[in-house]
Design an enzyme around this catalytic site. Structure first.
Site, PDB file in Angstrom:
ATOM      1  N   PHE A 166      40.236 -27.922 -14.005  1.00 31.16           N
ATOM      2  CA  PHE A 166      41.154 -26.984 -14.662  1.00 31.16           C
ATOM      3  C   PHE A 166      42.485 -26.874 -13.935  1.00 31.16           C
ATOM      4  O   PHE A 166      43.483 -26.449 -14.520  1.00 31.16           O
ATOM      5  CB  PHE A 166      40.505 -25.582 -14.751  1.00 31.16           C
ATOM      6  CG  PHE A 166      40.536 -24.811 -13.453  1.00 31.16           C
ATOM      7  CD1 PHE A 166      41.664 -24.081 -13.093  1.00 31.16           C
ATOM      8  CD2 PHE A 166      39.456 -24.827 -12.578  1.00 31.16           C
ATOM      9  CE1 PHE A 166      41.706 -23.380 -11.893  1.00 31.16           C
ATOM     10  CE2 PHE A 166      39.498 -24.138 -11.380  1.00 31.16           C
ATOM     11  CZ  PHE A 166      40.628 -23.411 -11.034  1.00 31.16           C
ATOM     12  N   CYS A 298      43.593 -28.734  -4.904  1.00 32.82           N
ATOM     13  CA  CYS A 298      42.716 -29.478  -3.994  1.00 32.82           C
ATOM     14  C   CYS A 298      43.458 -29.838  -2.714  1.00 32.82           C
ATOM     15  O   CYS A 298      42.845 -30.226  -1.733  1.00 32.82           O
ATOM     16  CB  CYS A 298      42.207 -30.737  -4.659  1.00 32.82           C
ATOM     17  SG  CYS A 298      43.531 -31.870  -5.022  1.00 32.82           S
TER      18      CYS A 298
END
Ligand code: NAD
Length: 516
Positions: A166, A298
């Protein structure tokens, strides 16, 4: 309630004012037929934005059939012709930037400026893929033996599958499909079910650029949809980006089913601050990379490793800056950090703050209670800062994926490197210092796939490849850049002799031919 992303994209859902999103298959939108659906929120207001159809076996079968049927003609086009479609796509994406960024912000919650940054990084992959005639050039050896030449070529694989998270609804899919498609493959994308509108629109725009129907398809859904796609024998390769447990599952199932697979997982990125570093800059870097996009990246920094005398001034600086951040809806001006993506995710992040307190870490800034006037139902959480975190704590070991920064204090660079090298994740790591020697040593010795020196978020440009080490990446190849071309093609080496006359024949040879 917000309008549907585009009129074509939606049919009316069950609740008044809520649109229902389906799939994009064979160059057009397809409504969802089965009863399986899930919610798409607008995190800034907390309102339900759409109902998303979750594909079952029928939709998966249709999408893969359409992609398989489109493959021979697309793969058969000269790479230059494929590149021309990508050039047109790039131009269209430029004109649609604002609308695409708005879709990202609306469903993800990140600031508009950040959504523009994500799109920019995605467009750069399209630009890289425009060079596909050059990138597919093989190697050639003239005269490997008398009258024998040898060359290599790269050929596409067939139907490729992308499964994406997402947190970058545009950029992460664009790490994959522009290169796969430029190489001559066809593609089925299964984007995150939390923010599907931008990927659907990206597919529609590719059709507008002249991409033949069926070359790029988007199938929405959940775990059941993914498992149906992984079981499809006509899917040749799988690129996954998401959390580590799911990456590991995808890697093993896809591998067992005989597919080529790359699966990028979670992260816990460390930024080491040496006592000789410019502490103002280091603090700025930490604040931006820990709390930008509410920590849902990330490559976010979630661990600050303060070396020796850097610790006290750095921590004081971080605490003051974290308290001063401006939280609010991503579409408003002068907002540093938007909401989290869903109420469940906010609950999870809050629970980690409680875990940290129970473990004995010192909570210097507590972001659990955060209410924004006019947006009281939004999924907001303010920045949190923990000091005196130790490697045994869960808040150190596990990925939180929210605006929570942990400070670990160490005596020297060796201990900082040990921390990084013993962590299960190895996506990125950064060092802030004024010492060339320390920087060089860090770049060589840190066990992570992407290293920053006085750069907090060292995301490689599109013409390099992106990937972590250890449990941040399963598979041998990184994503996009040169590794992207390697992943989406298979190598063939041709060795050829053209005898001048039939009299050249020496009869059968029973030993392995030794040229030269
Ligand atoms: P996620 O793993 O929950 O979901 C990723 C994708 O997998 C989604 O499309 C989802 O529908 C699907 N999925 C979820 N559970 C599944 C299951 N059990 N079986 C099959 N498919 C399943 O990840 P997320 O919450 O969307 O994204 C956040 C995660 O992604 C974080 O861990 C983050 O570090 C990671 N991430 C990694 C990178 C990288 O480059 N390494 C980049 C971006 C995000």
């Amino acid at each position: 309630m917000s309008p549907c992303p585009t009129p074509d994209q939606a049919v009316q859902g069950t609740a008044p004012g809520i649109c229902r999103l389906g799939h994009y298959i064979g160059g057009k939108y397809r409504p969802q037929n089965s009863a399986r659906t899930g919610p798409v929120y607008e995190p800034a207001s907390g309102m339900l934005r759409a109902e998303l159809g979750y594909a079952g076996r029928d939709e998966v079968e249709t999408a893969v059939s359409v992609a398989a049927a489109a493959f021979p003609a697309w793969a058969g086009l000269p790479p230059l012709r494929r590149a021309r479609v990508l050039f047109r796509y790039r131009e269209i994406l430029e004109t649609q930037r604002a609308a695409l960024a708005e879709l990202i912000t609306r469903e993800h919650g990140k600031t508009l400026e950040d959504a523009h940054g994500e799109l920019q990084r995605g467009i750069e992959v399209v630009e890289f893929a425009c060079g596909i005639p050059h990138l597919l050039k093989g190697e050639y050896s003239d005269s490997v033996s008398a009258g024998v030449d040898s060359w290599s070529l790269r050929q596409p694989l067939g139907v490729c599958l992308g499964i994406t998270p997402f947190n970058f609804p545009a950029m992460v899919p664009m790490w994959m499909y522009p290169i796969a498609i430029a190489c001559g493959n066809t593609f089925v994308l299964k984007p995150s079910e939390k923010d599907p509108s931008c990927p659907l629109r990206l597919a529609e725009l590719f059709t507008e650029a002249g991409l033949p129907a069926g070359v790029f398809n988007v199938v929405n859904g959940d775990q059941e949809t993914v498992n149906a796609l992984l079981a499809e024998p006509r899917v040749a390769a799988v690129s996954f980006v998401g959390s580590t447990p799911v990456a590991e599952h995808i890697y093993s199932v896809a591998g067992r089913n005989g597919k080529r697979v790359q699966a990028l997982g979670g992260a816990k990125n460390h930024l080491v601050v040496m006592p000789d570093a410019d502490l103002e800059r280091a603090a700025d870097a930490l604040i931006g990379s820990a709390y930008g996009s509410a920590g849902e990246r990330c490559m976010s920094i979630s661990v600050a490793v303060a070396v020796g005398a850097a610790a006290d001034p750095l921590v004081a600086n971080l605490a003051a800056r974290a308290r001063a951040l401006r939280i609010g809806p991503g579409h408003q001006l002068n907002v540093d950090m938007g909401p989290l993506v869903t109420p469940d995710h906010r609950k999870r992040v809050r629970s980690y703050i409680e875990v940290g307190l129970a473990e004995g870490a010192v909570l210097l800034v507590d972001g659990r209670d955060c209410s924004i006037a006019g947006y009281e139902n939004g999924f907001y959480i303010a920045p949190s800062l923990f000091d005196r975190v130790t490697p045994a704590m869960r808040i150190y070991r596990e990925e939180i994926f929210g605006p929570v920064l942990s400070v670990v204090r160490v005596a020297d660079l060796d201990t900082a490197l040990e921390l990084i090298n013993h962590h299960e994740y190895g996506n990125g790591a950064a060092l802030f210092t004024r010492s060339g020697g320390a920087a060089r040593r860090f770049a060589h010795a840190a066990h992570a796939g992407m290293i920053g020196i006085n750069i907090p978020v060292p995301v490689p440009m599109a013409f390099h490849s992106f990937g972590g080490w250890k449990r941040s990446l399963f598979g041998p190849l990184h994503i996009h850049g040169p590794d992207g071309v390697r992943f989406y093609t298979r190598l063939k080496t041709v060795t050829a002799r053209w005898p001048e006359t039939s009299g050249d024949n020496d009869g059968p040879d029973f030993s392995l031919p030794a040229f030269g």
